[in-house]
Design an enzyme around this catalytic site. Structure first.
Site, PDB file in Angstrom:
ATOM      1  N   CYS A  77       0.811  -1.223   0.000  1.00 47.27           N
ATOM      2  CA  CYS A  77       0.000   0.000   0.000  1.00 47.27           C
ATOM      3  C   CYS A  77       0.844   1.271   0.000  1.00 47.27           C
ATOM      4  O   CYS A  77       0.518   2.239  -0.695  1.00 47.27           O
ATOM      5  CB  CYS A  77      -0.992   0.004   1.156  1.00 47.27           C
ATOM      6  SG  CYS A  77      -0.278  -0.184   2.798  1.00 47.27           S
ATOM      7  N   ASP A 270      -7.395   5.702  -1.488  1.00 50.73           N
ATOM      8  CA  ASP A 270      -7.095   4.479  -0.746  1.00 50.73           C
ATOM      9  C   ASP A 270      -6.626   3.381  -1.705  1.00 50.73           C
ATOM     10  O   ASP A 270      -7.353   3.008  -2.627  1.00 50.73           O
ATOM     11  CB  ASP A 270      -8.362   4.022  -0.013  1.00 50.73           C
ATOM     12  CG  ASP A 270      -8.128   2.873   0.944  1.00 50.73           C
ATOM     13  OD1 ASP A 270      -7.015   2.314   0.943  1.00 50.73           O
ATOM     14  OD2 ASP A 270      -9.059   2.527   1.684  1.00 50.73           O
ATOM     15  N   HIS A 272      -6.160   0.238  -0.989  1.00 49.95           N
ATOM     16  CA  HIS A 272      -6.508  -1.085  -0.481  1.00 49.95           C
ATOM     17  C   HIS A 272      -7.680  -1.724  -1.210  1.00 49.95           C
ATOM     18  O   HIS A 272      -8.694  -2.108  -0.619  1.00 49.95           O
ATOM     19  CB  HIS A 272      -6.785  -1.010   1.017  1.00 49.95           C
ATOM     20  CG  HIS A 272      -5.625  -0.519   1.819  1.00 49.95           C
ATOM     21  ND1 HIS A 272      -5.467   0.804   2.166  1.00 49.95           N
ATOM     22  CD2 HIS A 272      -4.547  -1.175   2.313  1.00 49.95           C
ATOM     23  CE1 HIS A 272      -4.357   0.947   2.861  1.00 49.95           C
ATOM     24  NE2 HIS A 272      -3.777  -0.239   2.961  1.00 49.95           N
TER      25      HIS A 272
END
Length: 380
Positions: A77, A270, A272
């Site tokens: 990430c 994000d 993820h």
């Protein structure tokens, strides 16, 4: 393996505490130097956010190092956030801050060249393959989680191989920006860029030899276990500056790319989400590289104190003069002139008690340690 990846993503949804939808507020919304009204300018705001290149976990790409992992889910990430922040600098340099992505296609050639630099293949100059293997030289095994400073060091080294953009990435140390060192860094990287021959999928450009775009990364520690409230206003001011490329940060083992704020909440992209790798070619489907959801938000007080501010100096026809660092000085004094907004030191000369400034060199890309490491901490 699919079940394991799904478990990671379910954990992320529980722990991220993101806030959906934009608030119905009259407070200004700032995104990378642009100000919007959430009520009257929502369309323009969302167009800006959706135009940022969004890099996420991918699966089913060629194994890193030939025998390593074929997915970065659970560990990549921060690397993906590093890709996003660097892509923002390249977009501003090559296309300009006002450029907007259109879902129906018809993007300029430079946009596709930028995107190809980040595809999940070993010969793309900023791919997950290149970043993970360059991280071995920073003491990180392939498959190990990175922090903001480590990913900044990796980007600095990889930029030395990028002939097309000729981007100079400077990473400060000890919460101090040294103008003398940046000037020296420029003069040294000029020869590196002109000597290096093309070995990646990023093509050459005919840039002027006396000009280089600068990407300045400032790793900071703004507290011990939580962000110190005295830094919050200064952090918000950074997003108001047109030179802002955003902030690397997040929570422990959970990295986000912060692009702005509204009120006391940070706006972020994000990484993820696990998507399948995209096949390289002339007609790359770029839909999955733009997050079309409403931008996610989190309370500033929930931010981990370890972050990296990233600023660009890409102007004057796209380049910053090597010999004139006055723009960089003014850039940061705009923040420091305000009371209680000092997050780092800005000095003219190299501190005498510091080790000598080490010139940048093109390192050999490490291929050892390509196997997936066994994490010693919980993976999210």
């Amino acid at each position: 393996m699919e079940a394991v990846l799904a478990k990671y993503e379910n954990q992320i949804n529980v722990f991220s505490e993101f806030l959906e939808d934009l608030p119905d507020t009259d407070e200004p919304v700032w995104v990378l130097g642009e100000c919007y009204n959430a009520k009257t300018g929502k369309t323009e705001l969302l167009s800006d956010v959706h135009s940022r290149l969004w890099f996420t976990y991918r699966k089913k790409f060629s194994p890193i190092g030939g025998t390593g992992p074929s997915s970065d889910a659970g560990w990549g990430c921060m690397l993906r956030c590093g890709q996003m922040i660097l892509a923002q600098a390249l977009v501003c340099s090559q296309l300009g801050r006002a450029w907007r992505w259109r879902a129906q296609g018809g993007q300029p050639e430079k946009y596709h060249r930028i995107l190809h630099c980040f595809l999940d293949r070993k010969d793309s100059c900023y791919s997950i393959h290149q970043m993970a293997q360059m991280g071995v030289g920073e003491g990180k095994s392939v498959g190990e989680w990175y922090g903001p400073n480590t990913v900044a060091q990796v980007l600095k080294k990889l930029a030395l191989f990028d002939d097309w953009n000729s981007l100079a990435v400077y990473v400060s140390m000890d919460n101090t920006v040294v103008i003398e060192d940046i000037s020296t860094f420029f003069s040294l990287t000029c020869s590196i860029y002109t000597e290096h021959s093309e070995t990646t999928t990023c093509p050459h450009s005919q840039s002027h030899s006396d000009w280089r775009p600068l990407l300045l990364v400032i790793p900071l520690r703004m507290g011990i276990n939580h962000i110190n409230p005295v830094y919050i206003q200064a952090l918000k001011e950074c997003f108001k500056m047109p030179q802002s490329c955003g902030v690397l940060g997040g929570k422990p083992n959970l990295a986000y790319y912060f692009i702005g704020f509204v009120g006391e909440e940070l706006i972020y992209l994000d990484p993820h989400t696990t998507q399948s790798a995209v096949e390289a070619g002339s007609g790359v489907d770029d839909q999955s590289y733009h997050c079309l959801r409403s931008p996610r938000r989190m309370k500033i007080t929930n931010l981990d104190p370890s972050v990296a501010l990233v600023r660009s100096q890409l102007y004057v026809d796209g380049y910053c003069p090597v010999v004139d660092m006055s723009h960089v000085v003014v850039l940061f004094k705009e923040i420091q002139m305000k009371r209680n907004l000092r997050m780092f030191e800005l000095v003219e000369n190299h501190p005498p008690h510091w080790p000598p400034f080490v010139p940048p060199t093109k390192p050999e890309v490490q291929t050892t340690g390509a196997g997936m490491s066994i994490p010693t901490r919980q993976i999210h």
